[in-house]
Structures are given as C-alpha cells and as structure tokens.
Design a protein around this motif. Sequence first.
Motif, mmCIF file in Angstrom:
data_model
loop_
_atom_site.group_PDB
_atom_site.id
_atom_site.type_symbol
_atom_site.label_atom_id
_atom_site.label_comp_id
_atom_site.label_asym_id
_atom_site.label_seq_id
_atom_site.Cartn_x
_atom_site.Cartn_y
_atom_site.Cartn_z
ATOM 1 N N CYS A 134 0.833 -1.210 0.000
ATOM 2 C CA CYS A 134 0.000 0.000 0.000
ATOM 3 C C CYS A 134 0.865 1.256 0.000
ATOM 4 N N ALA A 135 1.938 1.244 0.797
ATOM 5 C CA ALA A 135 2.817 2.416 0.864
ATOM 6 C C ALA A 135 3.503 2.665 -0.468
ATOM 7 N N PRO A 211 2.270 8.775 2.877
ATOM 8 C CA PRO A 211 3.159 8.963 1.713
ATOM 9 C C PRO A 211 4.049 10.195 1.814
ATOM 10 N N VAL A 212 4.698 10.377 2.954
ATOM 11 C CA VAL A 212 5.660 11.466 3.142
ATOM 12 C C VAL A 212 6.928 10.834 3.697
ATOM 13 N N ASP A 213 7.982 10.895 2.917
ATOM 14 C CA ASP A 213 9.183 10.148 3.279
ATOM 15 C C ASP A 213 9.811 10.653 4.575
ATOM 16 N N ILE A 220 10.103 5.577 11.847
ATOM 17 C CA ILE A 220 10.889 4.348 11.958
ATOM 18 C C ILE A 220 12.080 4.524 12.891
ATOM 19 N N ILE A 221 12.656 5.705 12.952
ATOM 20 C CA ILE A 221 13.776 5.938 13.868
ATOM 21 C C ILE A 221 13.294 5.898 15.317
ATOM 22 N N ILE A 222 12.149 6.529 15.577
ATOM 23 C CA ILE A 222 11.595 6.494 16.944
ATOM 24 C C ILE A 222 11.212 5.062 17.327
ATOM 25 N N PHE A 261 15.974 -1.707 7.875
ATOM 26 C CA PHE A 261 15.715 -2.604 6.749
ATOM 27 C C PHE A 261 14.229 -2.620 6.400
ATOM 28 N N ILE A 262 13.386 -2.626 7.419
ATOM 29 C CA ILE A 262 11.938 -2.593 7.176
ATOM 30 C C ILE A 262 11.556 -1.316 6.427
ATOM 31 N N LYS A 263 12.155 -0.219 6.806
ATOM 32 C CA LYS A 263 11.832 1.058 6.145
ATOM 33 C C LYS A 263 12.306 1.053 4.690
ATOM 34 N N MET A 264 13.543 0.671 4.464
ATOM 35 C CA MET A 264 14.110 0.788 3.129
ATOM 36 C C MET A 264 13.568 -0.255 2.157
ATOM 37 N N TRP A 265 13.168 -1.425 2.647
ATOM 38 C CA TRP A 265 12.693 -2.459 1.737
ATOM 39 C C TRP A 265 11.184 -2.398 1.496
ATOM 40 N N PHE A 266 10.414 -2.167 2.549
ATOM 41 C CA PHE A 266 8.956 -2.234 2.438
ATOM 42 C C PHE A 266 8.275 -0.876 2.348
#
Length: 268
Positions: A134-135, A211-213, A220-222, A261-266
């Motif tokens: 979806c993202a 949808p805002v990077d 994801i950092i928090i 990894f979750i952020k960059m891949w998915f």
Amino acid sequence: MDKSYTKLPTSHLLGPVPAVIREEKKASGYEDPEENSPLFPPNNGSRAQGYQTLGSPSDGDKQQSTNNWKGLFNISSYTPYFNVDTDIVLNRLMTSLYPINVDFFNKINANPDLYGLIWTATTLVFVIASLGNCATYLMDLRSDTSTSWSFDVSYVDVAACLIYGYVIVVPLGFYFLLQYLGSNPRLVCFWCMWGYSLFIFVLSSFLLVIPVDSVRWTIIIITGAASASFVALNLRSSMQGNDLTLVLVAAFILQMGLALFIKMWFFA
C-alpha cells in the motif's frame, strides 16, 4: 521355654518380620481392614497429593511430572511455553511498548511463553507485506496519477525470511555468546523478550503508510530506538551484574538495523 519366648517384645524388630506376620495372616484367611486404607491426614501444602494408599508411587510420579521435556519433535514438550491466557499476553504486549521498562525480563522469567513470539512475528510478517504494498502504491500515485494497483507477492517471502530468521537466530546467538562469557541465560526467555519487542513495529507499520518520506523516517527511527532500548535494557538486567557493554551495544544496533531494513525495503 516356649512360653518365655512368646513374652519377648517384638516391636523393635525390623526387616522381614512384618512380612512374615502378613504371610501368616493371609494363610489363615485374616484380612486387616486398615492395610489398604488411605493415609491420614493427607499431605498438605504445595506437595499435597490427596489421600494416598500405602505403597503409592507418588514420589516417582511427582519426579516424572517435573520433567516435561519428552523430545525435540514431541509437541507435548512445548506445552508449558503456551500456558498463557489473553490477559497475560496483552499485558506483556503493552509492557513492551515502554522502552525504559527493565522489569519485563524479570516478569517473564517465571513463565516465559512462545505464544507471543509466534503471534507477534506472524502478524508483523503479514502487516509489513500488505502495508508495504500500500505504501509503495501511494508513493507511486503521488508521482504518477495513472499508476495502477499491483500486489508484489515477494514482499511476503522477504518479510517471512527476515522476521522469522531474525527473531530465532539473533536470540540464539546472544544466548550462546552470554554462555561463553560466563553468564547463565535461558534461551526461551530470550526468544520471548525478542518476540514481544517486535510488537511496536506492528503498530508503527500503519503510520508508515503515510506517503511522506520524512514522516516515515521519523516514525521508523523512533520505533527502532524504542524497541532497541527495550531489548538492551532488559538484556542488561539478565546478565547477572556482568559489565558487557559491547553485548548491549550489539543488541541495540541489530534492533535498529531491523528497523532500517523494514523502512528501506517495504516502505521506501
């Protein structure tokens, strides 16, 4: 002579004498009504087994019941690690959301479970696979309004390999490492703690659909920092006072690496 012998006290005699008396009673047809009666009073306290007959093998049964391990491929060996109810699981899930909570390891030490590990890991696999699609679609839709929806099934494969591999191999590695360094950890407690530490990723995945990077990176950092702090602080409380700072740093970095990894891949 015979009469004098019969007057000798026999209460102090041990060994086969009672058995001989018992055989004589059986031969004469006499039955003692108290021979098979239950012992009274019954054992009290935590060792209570109810009324027991003479010769009851309760000690052997009790010793056997304490050893629940019946083999690696026997399902009944893992039954004690699923002996939790909904309230316990929900309480542990909520507790894992507090990164500075250092009592989690002590709480699960008496009754660690693998239910939370399997449930959380499986939920996270399907959540990041579905919401990741979806993202990606929403990000593509912002740049091209004619983009059509498509579901990338490979997200499920990558998510399963990543999450299951991480939550099994990483605690196992730290277990052997701490044993080598002189600590005495419990592997099932490590699996339980790392499994519940993934719950915060399940919740944050719904926010990563935005949808805002820049917002995604902040979330994801928090999330990664909170989950990594939870693991590192509770891992420190399980090391029995040993100063193993490098081990804690490694655990923190690995948890942050999973988040990135979750952020960059998915959710790229």
